[in-house]
Design an enzyme around this catalytic site. Structure first.
Site, PDB file in Angstrom:
ATOM      1  N   ASP A 131      45.166  40.966  29.843  1.00  0.00           N
ATOM      2  CA  ASP A 131      45.274  41.510  31.344  1.00  0.00           C
ATOM      3  C   ASP A 131      44.588  43.130  31.813  1.00  0.00           C
ATOM      4  O   ASP A 131      45.050  43.118  31.266  1.00  0.00           O
ATOM      5  CB  ASP A 131      46.695  41.282  31.590  1.00  0.00           C
ATOM      6  CG  ASP A 131      46.964  41.892  33.384  1.00  0.00           C
ATOM      7  OD1 ASP A 131      46.281  42.464  34.214  1.00  0.00           O
ATOM      8  OD2 ASP A 131      48.693  41.915  33.882  1.00  0.00           O
ATOM      9  N   ILE A 132      43.095  42.435  32.381  1.00  0.00           N
ATOM     10  CA  ILE A 132      42.962  43.953  32.802  1.00  0.00           C
ATOM     11  C   ILE A 132      43.277  45.074  33.012  1.00  0.00           C
ATOM     12  O   ILE A 132      42.734  46.043  33.040  1.00  0.00           O
ATOM     13  CB  ILE A 132      41.105  43.726  33.553  1.00  0.00           C
ATOM     14  CG1 ILE A 132      40.538  44.125  32.979  1.00  0.00           C
ATOM     15  CG2 ILE A 132      41.486  43.300  34.913  1.00  0.00           C
ATOM     16  CD1 ILE A 132      38.990  43.662  33.736  1.00  0.00           C
TER      17      ILE A 132
ATOM     18  N   ASN B 171      35.388  39.661  46.257  1.00  0.00           N
ATOM     19  CA  ASN B 171      34.839  39.337  47.799  1.00  0.00           C
ATOM     20  C   ASN B 171      34.309  39.710  48.681  1.00  0.00           C
ATOM     21  O   ASN B 171      34.246  41.695  48.552  1.00  0.00           O
ATOM     22  CB  ASN B 171      36.226  38.122  48.205  1.00  0.00           C
ATOM     23  CG  ASN B 171      36.709  39.156  48.615  1.00  0.00           C
ATOM     24  OD1 ASN B 171      36.732  39.938  49.801  1.00  0.00           O
ATOM     25  ND2 ASN B 171      38.353  39.022  48.243  1.00  0.00           N
TER      26      ASN B 171
ATOM     27  N   VAL C  97      42.216  38.179  39.757  1.00  0.00           N
ATOM     28  CA  VAL C  97      42.145  39.302  39.274  1.00  0.00           C
ATOM     29  C   VAL C  97      41.755  40.464  40.474  1.00  0.00           C
ATOM     30  O   VAL C  97      43.383  41.511  39.963  1.00  0.00           O
ATOM     31  CB  VAL C  97      40.856  39.571  38.315  1.00  0.00           C
ATOM     32  CG1 VAL C  97      39.966  39.368  38.901  1.00  0.00           C
ATOM     33  CG2 VAL C  97      40.745  40.484  36.991  1.00  0.00           C
ATOM     34  N   ASP C  98      40.989  39.819  41.535  1.00  0.00           N
ATOM     35  CA  ASP C  98      41.569  41.088  42.754  1.00  0.00           C
ATOM     36  C   ASP C  98      43.180  41.276  43.098  1.00  0.00           C
ATOM     37  O   ASP C  98      43.276  42.560  43.560  1.00  0.00           O
ATOM     38  CB  ASP C  98      41.027  40.488  43.771  1.00  0.00           C
ATOM     39  CG  ASP C  98      39.678  41.162  44.807  1.00  0.00           C
ATOM     40  OD1 ASP C  98      40.247  42.749  44.245  1.00  0.00           O
ATOM     41  OD2 ASP C  98      39.889  40.730  45.760  1.00  0.00           O
TER      42      ASP C  98
ATOM     43  N   SER D  33      33.676  35.720  39.045  1.00  0.00           N
ATOM     44  CA  SER D  33      32.988  34.418  40.158  1.00  0.00           C
ATOM     45  C   SER D  33      33.606  32.972  38.675  1.00  0.00           C
ATOM     46  O   SER D  33      33.395  31.804  39.562  1.00  0.00           O
ATOM     47  CB  SER D  33      31.421  34.373  39.424  1.00  0.00           C
ATOM     48  OG  SER D  33      30.520  34.692  40.617  1.00  0.00           O
ATOM     49  N   THR D  34      34.394  32.879  37.415  1.00  0.00           N
ATOM     50  CA  THR D  34      34.694  31.202  37.189  1.00  0.00           C
ATOM     51  C   THR D  34      36.023  31.557  37.367  1.00  0.00           C
ATOM     52  O   THR D  34      36.480  30.708  36.994  1.00  0.00           O
ATOM     53  CB  THR D  34      34.590  31.946  35.744  1.00  0.00           C
ATOM     54  OG1 THR D  34      35.429  33.257  34.816  1.00  0.00           O
ATOM     55  CG2 THR D  34      32.787  32.445  35.227  1.00  0.00           C
ATOM     56  N   GLY D  35      36.706  31.931  38.489  1.00  0.00           N
ATOM     57  CA  GLY D  35      37.998  31.745  39.146  1.00  0.00           C
ATOM     58  C   GLY D  35      37.680  31.008  40.063  1.00  0.00           C
ATOM     59  O   GLY D  35      36.728  29.714  40.050  1.00  0.00           O
TER      60      GLY D  35
HETATM   61  P1  ADP Z   1      36.090  35.109  41.216  1.00  0.00           P
HETATM   62  O1  ADP Z   1      36.649  34.349  42.579  1.00  0.00           O
HETATM   63  O2  ADP Z   1      34.835  35.708  41.294  1.00  0.00           O
HETATM   64  O3  ADP Z   1      36.196  33.697  40.318  1.00  0.00           O
HETATM   65  P2  ADP Z   1      38.876  34.281  40.096  1.00  0.00           P
HETATM   66  O4  ADP Z   1      40.297  36.275  39.930  1.00  0.00           O
HETATM   67  O5  ADP Z   1      39.303  34.255  41.185  1.00  0.00           O
HETATM   68  O6  ADP Z   1      37.639  35.618  40.671  1.00  0.00           O
HETATM   69  O7  ADP Z   1      38.728  34.291  38.790  1.00  0.00           O
HETATM   70  C1  ADP Z   1      37.717  35.572  37.899  1.00  0.00           C
HETATM   71  C2  ADP Z   1      38.569  35.640  36.066  1.00  0.00           C
HETATM   72  O8  ADP Z   1      39.389  36.409  36.691  1.00  0.00           O
HETATM   73  C3  ADP Z   1      39.040  33.964  35.891  1.00  0.00           C
HETATM   74  O9  ADP Z   1      38.991  33.843  34.680  1.00  0.00           O
HETATM   75  C4  ADP Z   1      40.874  34.626  36.190  1.00  0.00           C
HETATM   76  O10 ADP Z   1      41.749  33.788  34.893  1.00  0.00           O
HETATM   77  C5  ADP Z   1      40.829  35.719  35.940  1.00  0.00           C
HETATM   78  N1  ADP Z   1      41.601  36.829  35.640  1.00  0.00           N
HETATM   79  C6  ADP Z   1      43.018  36.891  36.748  1.00  0.00           C
HETATM   80  N2  ADP Z   1      43.343  37.391  36.647  1.00  0.00           N
HETATM   81  C7  ADP Z   1      43.531  38.211  35.509  1.00  0.00           C
HETATM   82  C8  ADP Z   1      43.231  39.578  35.141  1.00  0.00           C
HETATM   83  N3  ADP Z   1      44.896  39.922  35.870  1.00  0.00           N
HETATM   84  N4  ADP Z   1      42.734  40.561  33.800  1.00  0.00           N
HETATM   85  C9  ADP Z   1      42.281  39.439  33.815  1.00  0.00           C
HETATM   86  N5  ADP Z   1      41.766  38.424  34.233  1.00  0.00           N
HETATM   87  C10 ADP Z   1      41.909  37.810  35.215  1.00  0.00           C
END
Ligand code: ADP
Length: 182
Positions: free
Chosen positions: A16-17, A30, A39-40, A126-128
């Protein structure tokens, strides 16, 4: 796993970042910069309301263009800054997605360097929700960071990709191995 580039390094971590200390944490935002899921959401949740208050003051008219980034302080996160980067939505690959994804990483690193950050953490932009295929995004992300660390004079010494799930970690591991062997 780690790749050395002169005095700099790129490493991979699964987790978790919001829990990994860094000078600057990059957010996959976005273009409206109004928060979201993924992650946002996690970054705003952990950082607290000061991030959105600052974004409300600095939000560019019409939003933050895809492929660019803005920086705020990090609130309660274990960092000094959050860099809100806007990656492209995947639309099949024919809409300049690769260049825009690479640009989101490079723009983030330029901002990190302006802020004199040494350690910068990235999620997989971008991969979520944005649907960018992992096997395509991982090499672009790593190549963009590698090129910056190799070519730019900057404060950045350590880039850590903090990858949330095993599948994402694996894709970056494969791409880092390929980059190392190239
Ligand atoms: P995007 O809209 O750019 O695709 P997302 O947040 O939907 O962004 O996904 C981007 C990546 O971040 C995905 O691999 C997702 O699993 C990951 N992610 C979600 N929560 C966290 C977190 N707390 N820490 C790190 N990565 C995360």
């Amino acid at each position: 796993m780690e790749l050395k580039i002169g005095e700099c390094s790129i490493s991979l971590l699964q987790g978790d970042i919001t829990r990994v200390p860094a000078d600057a944490i990059v957010n996959a935002a976005n273009s409206e910069l109004r928060g979201g899921g993924g992650v946002d959401g996690a970054i705003h949740q952990a950082g607290g309301p000061s991030l959105m208050m600052e974004l409300n003051r600095i939000r560019p008219h019409g939003g933050c263009p895809t492929g660019s980034a803005v920086v705020t302080k990090a609130g309660a996160l274990p960092a000094k800054y959050v860099i809100h980067a806007v990656g492209p939505v995947w639309r099949g690959g024919g809409y300049d997605e690769a260049r825009l994804l690479s640009s989101a990483y490079a723009a983030s690193l330029r901002l990190a360097s302006e802020k004199k950050a040494a350690k910068v953490s990235f999620p997989s932009i971008s991969t979520g929700a944005y649907g960018y295929p992992l096997d395509k995004a991982a090499p672009i992300a790593l190549r963009a960071v590698y090129s910056f660390l190799r070519d730019a004079k900057s404060s950045v010494r350590e880039v850590v990709f903090v990858l949330f799930d095993r599948q994402t970690y694996r894709a970056y591991e494969d791409a880092l191995e390929a980059l190392e062997g190239a």
